[in-house]
Write a protein that holds these residues in place. Structure first.
Motif, PDB file in Angstrom:
ATOM      1  N   MET A   1      17.814  34.255 110.182  1.00  0.00           N
ATOM      2  CA  MET A   1      18.749  33.383 110.891  1.00  0.00           C
ATOM      3  C   MET A   1      20.041  33.228 110.098  1.00  0.00           C
ATOM      4  O   MET A   1      21.136  33.241 110.678  1.00  0.00           O
ATOM      5  CB  MET A   1      18.116  32.006 111.114  1.00  0.00           C
ATOM      6  N   ALA A   2      19.931  33.069 108.796  1.00  0.00           N
ATOM      7  CA  ALA A   2      21.117  32.892 107.963  1.00  0.00           C
ATOM      8  C   ALA A   2      22.045  34.097 108.045  1.00  0.00           C
ATOM      9  O   ALA A   2      23.266  33.957 107.952  1.00  0.00           O
ATOM     10  CB  ALA A   2      20.707  32.639 106.517  1.00  0.00           C
ATOM     11  N   LYS A   3      21.475  35.271 108.263  1.00  0.00           N
ATOM     12  CA  LYS A   3      22.262  36.491 108.374  1.00  0.00           C
ATOM     13  C   LYS A   3      22.705  36.767 109.808  1.00  0.00           C
ATOM     14  O   LYS A   3      23.411  37.747 110.058  1.00  0.00           O
ATOM     15  CB  LYS A   3      21.453  37.680 107.858  1.00  0.00           C
ATOM     16  N   GLY A   4      22.238  35.937 110.733  1.00  0.00           N
ATOM     17  CA  GLY A   4      22.557  36.170 112.133  1.00  0.00           C
ATOM     18  C   GLY A   4      21.760  37.311 112.740  1.00  0.00           C
ATOM     19  O   GLY A   4      22.136  37.833 113.802  1.00  0.00           O
ATOM     20  N   ARG A   5      20.643  37.687 112.129  1.00  0.00           N
ATOM     21  CA  ARG A   5      19.861  38.812 112.605  1.00  0.00           C
ATOM     22  C   ARG A   5      18.697  38.326 113.480  1.00  0.00           C
ATOM     23  O   ARG A   5      17.521  38.510 113.169  1.00  0.00           O
ATOM     24  CB  ARG A   5      19.364  39.657 111.441  1.00  0.00           C
ATOM     25  N   HIS A   6      19.058  37.727 114.581  1.00  0.00           N
ATOM     26  CA  HIS A   6      18.071  37.254 115.540  1.00  0.00           C
ATOM     27  C   HIS A   6      17.338  38.425 116.187  1.00  0.00           C
ATOM     28  O   HIS A   6      16.184  38.281 116.611  1.00  0.00           O
ATOM     29  CB  HIS A   6      18.743  36.387 116.595  1.00  0.00           C
ATOM     30  N   ASP A   7      17.989  39.581 116.233  1.00  0.00           N
ATOM     31  CA  ASP A   7      17.331  40.771 116.768  1.00  0.00           C
ATOM     32  C   ASP A   7      16.121  41.150 115.928  1.00  0.00           C
ATOM     33  O   ASP A   7      15.101  41.614 116.460  1.00  0.00           O
ATOM     34  CB  ASP A   7      18.320  41.939 116.841  1.00  0.00           C
TER      35      ASP A   7
END
Length: 303
Positions: free
Chosen positions: A223-229
């Motif tokens: 989540m912190a990296k924005g990697r919801h994928d």
């Protein structure tokens, strides 16, 4: 055009509604950092100045439809049937936003989805909504609140689809909205006779198992990296197996509204990761500007 100004994964655990003296006793002399995290989240919401706060309620279990509360006002005196010996006598009175609920239903029907509005002001309340309203002082700001249910006969794809309809309805409106996914990550309780591993009950080592804690931290890092994928890619073999609270309905619907796997909204931790009776809890705020850009790009490619 409506806008999602911000979004957050927020803990609602009922122990946070205990008095400060009790929380400090349970915290080995220190309060839960989730309490300080609420203050940090209040600042983000105040700066965003939303027209509506939308809460994905991980205790409002429904069957057959993703429901959206469309009452004009909800008021009463809340008592939890789960733990009425201390979570009781909580007065609430706050505005809803019927038009948004009805717009979500209309968009969902258009897209072939299963979101429906329920416009009865006597509809029961659940503490994932009430606790956030109280801790975030949404009554004091007179901010309308709309809650969304967790439909229990769904797979993760259905929750994303529900969120997609919600996000589209917001974009078609003229509203500024903040979304709150109210619930935990891993949600396995410790046994009734369990003995704490650490004297501070909130300490992460008191989460139900080292495996669940490690899984939660993997999700937080992504989540912190924005990697919801990447979270979605590992959903079935990792996060669904824990499982997350409400099978992740709160997070997945929020994510669906932000663009699903295309979402790159980076999460900022507004609290420490903490235990609550074995469950993993944190407040995380998501910068939704990247999601808005991703959604616009996806729409442009499809047009």
């Amino acid at each position: 055009m409506g806008t999602i100004l911000g979004a957050a994964l927020v803990s609602h655990h009922p122990g946070l509604m205990q008095c400060e003296e009790f929380r400090r006793l349970m915290g080995n002399g220190q309060d839960s950092d989730l309490i300080a995290g609420y203050a940090r989240l209040r600042e983000r919401i105040a700066a965003a100045a939303p027209d509506v706060v939308l809460i994905f309620d991980s205790h409002w279990f429904t069957t057959g439809y993703h429901l959206v509360d469309g009452g004009d006002r909800y008021q009463g005196n809340y008592i939890s049937d789960e733990m009425p010996w201390y979570l009781y006598g909580v007065p609430y009175s706050y505005r809803g936003y019927p038009k948004l609920a009805l717009d979500i239903e209309a968009v969902s029907r258009e897209l072939g989805g299963f979101n429906r509005a329920i416009c009865n002001p006597d509809l029961g309340r659940h503490y994932p909504t009430i606790n956030l309203i109280k801790q975030l002082r949404l009554e004091l700001s007179d901010t309308p609140v709309v809650s969304v249910s967790s439909c229990q006969n769904c797979d993760w794809e259905h929750f994303l689809k529900s969120g997609e309809a919600i996000g589209e309805a917001i974009r078609r409106s003229e509203l500024k909205v903040v979304m709150l996914a109210s619930g935990a990550l891993s949600h396995k309780f410790n046994g009734i006779d369990w003995k704490p591993n650490h004297p501070r009950i909130f300490h992460e080592s008191n989460v139900s198992s080292p495996e669940n804690m490690a899984s939660d931290k993997r999700a937080i890092e992504r989540m912190a990296k924005g990697r919801h994928d990447e979270i979605l890619a590992h959903w079935d073999e990792d996060y669904r197996q824990r499982p997350w609270e409400a099978f992740g309905a709160h997070y997945l619907q929020m994510l669906g509204a932000l663009g699903g796997a295309a979402c790159r909204a980076k999460g900022e931790a507004l609290s420490a990761y903490e235990n609550a009776r074995g469950t993993g809890n944190i407040h995380m705020w998501f910068d939704t500007s990247a999601s808005a850009d991703a959604h616009a790009s996806t729409k442009a490619k499809g047009s």
